[in-house]
Motif scaffolding. Structure first.
Motif, PDB file in Angstrom:
ATOM      1  N   UNK A   1      -5.823  23.496 -38.374  1.00 26.34           N
ATOM      2  CA  UNK A   1      -6.928  22.825 -39.275  1.00 26.34           C
ATOM      3  C   UNK A   1      -7.617  22.508 -38.604  1.00 26.34           C
ATOM      4  N   UNK A   2      -8.338  21.378 -38.864  1.00 28.83           N
ATOM      5  CA  UNK A   2      -9.794  20.844 -38.051  1.00 28.83           C
ATOM      6  C   UNK A   2      -9.541  20.053 -37.159  1.00 28.83           C
TER       7      UNK A   2
ATOM      8  N   UNK B   1      -9.585  24.788 -33.096  1.00 32.50           N
ATOM      9  CA  UNK B   1      -9.023  23.872 -34.538  1.00 32.50           C
ATOM     10  C   UNK B   1     -10.131  24.914 -35.339  1.00 32.50           C
ATOM     11  N   UNK B   2     -10.265  24.536 -36.405  1.00 37.88           N
ATOM     12  CA  UNK B   2     -10.642  25.145 -37.573  1.00 37.88           C
ATOM     13  C   UNK B   2     -11.185  27.088 -37.818  1.00 37.88           C
TER      14      UNK B   2
ATOM     15  N   UNK C   1     -17.534  19.828 -22.234  1.00 35.61           N
ATOM     16  CA  UNK C   1     -16.388  19.426 -21.586  1.00 35.61           C
ATOM     17  C   UNK C   1     -15.662  20.754 -21.537  1.00 35.61           C
ATOM     18  N   UNK C   2     -15.303  21.125 -22.712  1.00 33.52           N
ATOM     19  CA  UNK C   2     -14.254  21.954 -23.156  1.00 33.52           C
ATOM     20  C   UNK C   2     -13.802  22.425 -24.313  1.00 33.52           C
ATOM     21  N   UNK C   3     -13.005  22.789 -24.833  1.00 31.17           N
ATOM     22  CA  UNK C   3     -12.352  22.530 -26.301  1.00 31.17           C
ATOM     23  C   UNK C   3     -10.754  22.573 -25.931  1.00 31.17           C
ATOM     24  N   UNK C   4     -10.574  21.310 -27.313  1.00 30.80           N
ATOM     25  CA  UNK C   4      -9.563  21.797 -27.392  1.00 30.80           C
ATOM     26  C   UNK C   4      -8.552  22.590 -28.508  1.00 30.80           C
ATOM     27  N   UNK C   5      -6.976  23.216 -27.932  1.00 31.58           N
ATOM     28  CA  UNK C   5      -6.653  23.723 -27.979  1.00 31.58           C
ATOM     29  C   UNK C   5      -5.259  23.377 -29.334  1.00 31.58           C
TER      30      UNK C   5
ATOM     31  N   UNK D   1     -14.427  22.035 -34.392  1.00 32.52           N
ATOM     32  CA  UNK D   1     -13.659  22.411 -33.877  1.00 32.52           C
ATOM     33  C   UNK D   1     -12.930  22.468 -32.411  1.00 32.52           C
ATOM     34  N   UNK D   2     -12.888  20.584 -32.165  1.00 31.93           N
ATOM     35  CA  UNK D   2     -12.696  20.432 -31.185  1.00 31.93           C
ATOM     36  C   UNK D   2     -13.301  20.570 -29.500  1.00 31.93           C
ATOM     37  N   UNK D   3     -14.278  21.041 -29.279  1.00 34.20           N
ATOM     38  CA  UNK D   3     -15.294  20.455 -28.575  1.00 34.20           C
ATOM     39  C   UNK D   3     -15.785  19.381 -28.683  1.00 34.20           C
ATOM     40  N   UNK D   4     -15.425  19.355 -26.724  1.00 33.84           N
ATOM     41  CA  UNK D   4     -15.356  17.932 -25.857  1.00 33.84           C
ATOM     42  C   UNK D   4     -16.932  17.776 -25.684  1.00 33.84           C
ATOM     43  N   UNK D   5     -18.055  16.716 -26.203  1.00 33.39           N
ATOM     44  CA  UNK D   5     -19.508  16.891 -25.893  1.00 33.39           C
ATOM     45  C   UNK D   5     -19.650  15.654 -25.399  1.00 33.39           C
TER      46      UNK D   5
END
Lengths: 261, 253
Positions: A212-213, A206-207, A170-174, A154-158
């Motif tokens: 898309x994912x 994402x998701x 750190x944030x979530x890609x959109x 779902x685009x979360x950057x960990x």
């Protein structure tokens, strides 16, 4: 004679066809490239003898007319938006989008560009950028002491940070989607701009429904099908030859008249 | 006396329009949904009762009377594009709204416009069986078009493509851009479109043109050679007249 012009238009159309096809072949291994296809339509017609017009005083009508076509035109060069295959890179900052959506990129001009090319890097400040150094939205900065980065579907950057047990978010890609992605304006460098034809961007994570994912460690290959492109190239070449044949035939007809003594 | 010249001239004229027609077919060899046109010729008998010789009282000229449209289905090419549709049966058409009224096409290269409306690649709205435009929205996801033309997406049925046929498809007028119109005496007259129950719509495919390159090339050679031989007969008629003038005009005797 019309057939000279018609043949010339036919040759132009087929050379556009070859241009588009060779552009696809040239971008066969370009990450996130979507193949294009030229679409042709017949040009307008001249009515020499109009169907339905009366052919005598007793009211009989011409059943079928004589319509002379004036050639062919390129109607559209559409982009085929189908999913490309995913190839494994094992690079932790590479992402592939599976399904609909584009990454949003901040251009130096202040505009937002859209891309399916998920090759990301870190700049000197630890910010996630494209390989051209443009920031990926939303701006995500990776701290210096991060040992590894995980991007979930779902685009979360960990980030895994030395000495911490829990992963730091750190944030979530959109992602952005468009009602008519084929209408996007290609900018080169794998980037697209929104146009009137594409409609406004709808953003989401994402998701979520309609998006898309993202897959970490993969890149989306181009969706060019080489066999199809080569077949198309052969078809275009033959059509080009036949149009040039119709020009030379017309020329011979005309020269036989001008040589009349 | 000039009959040979006139007959040859009428033949040359028709051969030239035949050549134009062949090159039009060849130029549209890769045009989606294009149908090959064929020329039809007829003799046209000119009568002159006062001609001095019996053989000259009726002379037969040639004229191009009509065109015949080959309506056979072209090759169906798979494009995998969800909004591309092909009609697998002949004489059927999709209905398209144009500024000048409803027109018809077999070119199923459709897209959506920014408003989510299903349009042709010229931006003209494609009509549903109720005569209305068809709309998609962001949440629709995957589009499925069945053989009967009905369109459904992830959230359900959206509508059905209007596919129609006509009593005489040869009557249809080509307006360019893959469109056909019906000529009506009065703009409010019905155009005679009859809905088709099971049109055999193929999703993810386009119908290529049905131009037969081999027969076109053969026709082209035929036209060229005939044209040259007609030109030669003009030449020999010219020669004969020149001879006649120089011999009969020779007053040395």
């Amino acid at each position: 004679m019309r057939s000279l012009d018609i043949g010339a238009l036919g040759m132009q159309a087929q050379s556009t066809n070859v241009d588009v096809t060779s552009h696809n072949i040239a971008n066969m291994t370009t990450t996130g490239y979507k193949r294009q296809r030229a679409e042709f339509q017949d040009l307008l017609y001249q009515d020499l003898r109009r169907a339905g017009s009366p052919s005598s005083d007793t009211g009989t009508i011409v059943p079928v007319g004589v319509q002379v076509g004036l050639g062919v035109k390129t109607a559209a060069i559409g982009r085929y938006m189908g999913q490309g295959t995913l190839s494994l890179t094992e690079n932790e900052l590479d992402v592939a989008i599976q399904g609909r959506g584009y990454l949003q990129i901040d251009l130096p001009s202040g505009e937002t560009a859209y891309t399916r090319d998920g090759t990301m890097k870190l700049d000197a400040n630890g910010q996630i950028v494209t390989k051209d150094g443009f920031a990926v939205q939303p701006g995500i900065t990776v701290p210096n002491n991060a040992t590894s980065i995980t991007i979930n579907t779902s685009g979360e950057v960990l980030a895994e940070i030395d000495g911490q047990v829990a992963l730091q978010n750190l944030g979530q890609i959109q992602l952005a989607t468009f009602i008519n992605p084929a209408g996007l304006d290609a900018l080169g460098d794998n980037l697209f701009l929104e146009t009137e034809a594409s409609g406004d961007a709808t953003t989401g994570v994402p998701g979520s429904v309609g998006f898309g994912t993202v897959q970490q460690g993969y890149l989306e290959s181009s969706n060019v099908n080489v066999v199809q492109e080569i077949t198309n190239l052969i078809k275009a070449q033959r059509a080009y030859e036949m149009n040039s044949k119709s020009i030379s035939t017309t020329d011979e007809m005309m020269s036989s008249v001008s040589n009349l003594r | 006396m000039e009959n040979v010249t006139y007959i040859a001239l009428s033949r040359q004229k028709t051969l030239r329009s035949m050549m134009n027609n062949i090159s039009q077919n060849l130029a549209n060899m890769n045009t989606t949904g294009y149908k090959e046109e064929k020329m039809m010729f007829t003799d046209w008998v000119a009568k002159n009762k006062d001609a001095p010789f019996r053989g000259e009282r009726e002379i037969s000229l040639v004229q191009d009377i009509a065109q015949f449209r080959d309506t056979r289905v072209g090759n169906i090419e798979i494009t995998e594009q969800p909004l591309d549709v092909a009609l697998s049966q002949p004489d059927m058409f999709f209905a398209v709204q144009t500024p000048t009224g409803v027109q018809y096409t077999r070119n199923g290269n459709f897209t959506v416009d920014p408003g989510g409306q299903l349009v042709t690649n010229q931006g003209l709205p494609v009509l549903s069986d109720a005569g209305q435009p068809i709309f998609f929205n962001e949440a629709d996801g995957q589009v499925k078009i069945k053989g009967d033309g009905s369109i459904s997406t992830d959230i359900g049925q959206i509508g059905r493509l209007q596919v129609v046929t006509f009593d005489n498809v040869q009557d249809m007028n080509k307006t360019g851009s893959s469109l056909y119109s019906i000529i009506k005496e009065n703009p409010n007259d019905p155009d005679g479109a009859q809905p088709v129950e099971n049109p055999g719509v193929v999703q993810g495919a386009l119908e290529k043109s049905n131009v037969n390159p081999i027969s076109s090339m053969t026709q082209m050679i035929d036209v060229l050679r005939t044209y040259q031989s007609v030109t030669r007969s003009l030449e020999s008629e010219n020669e004969r007249q020149r001879n006649m003038i120089s011999k009969l005009g020779d007053v040395r005797a």
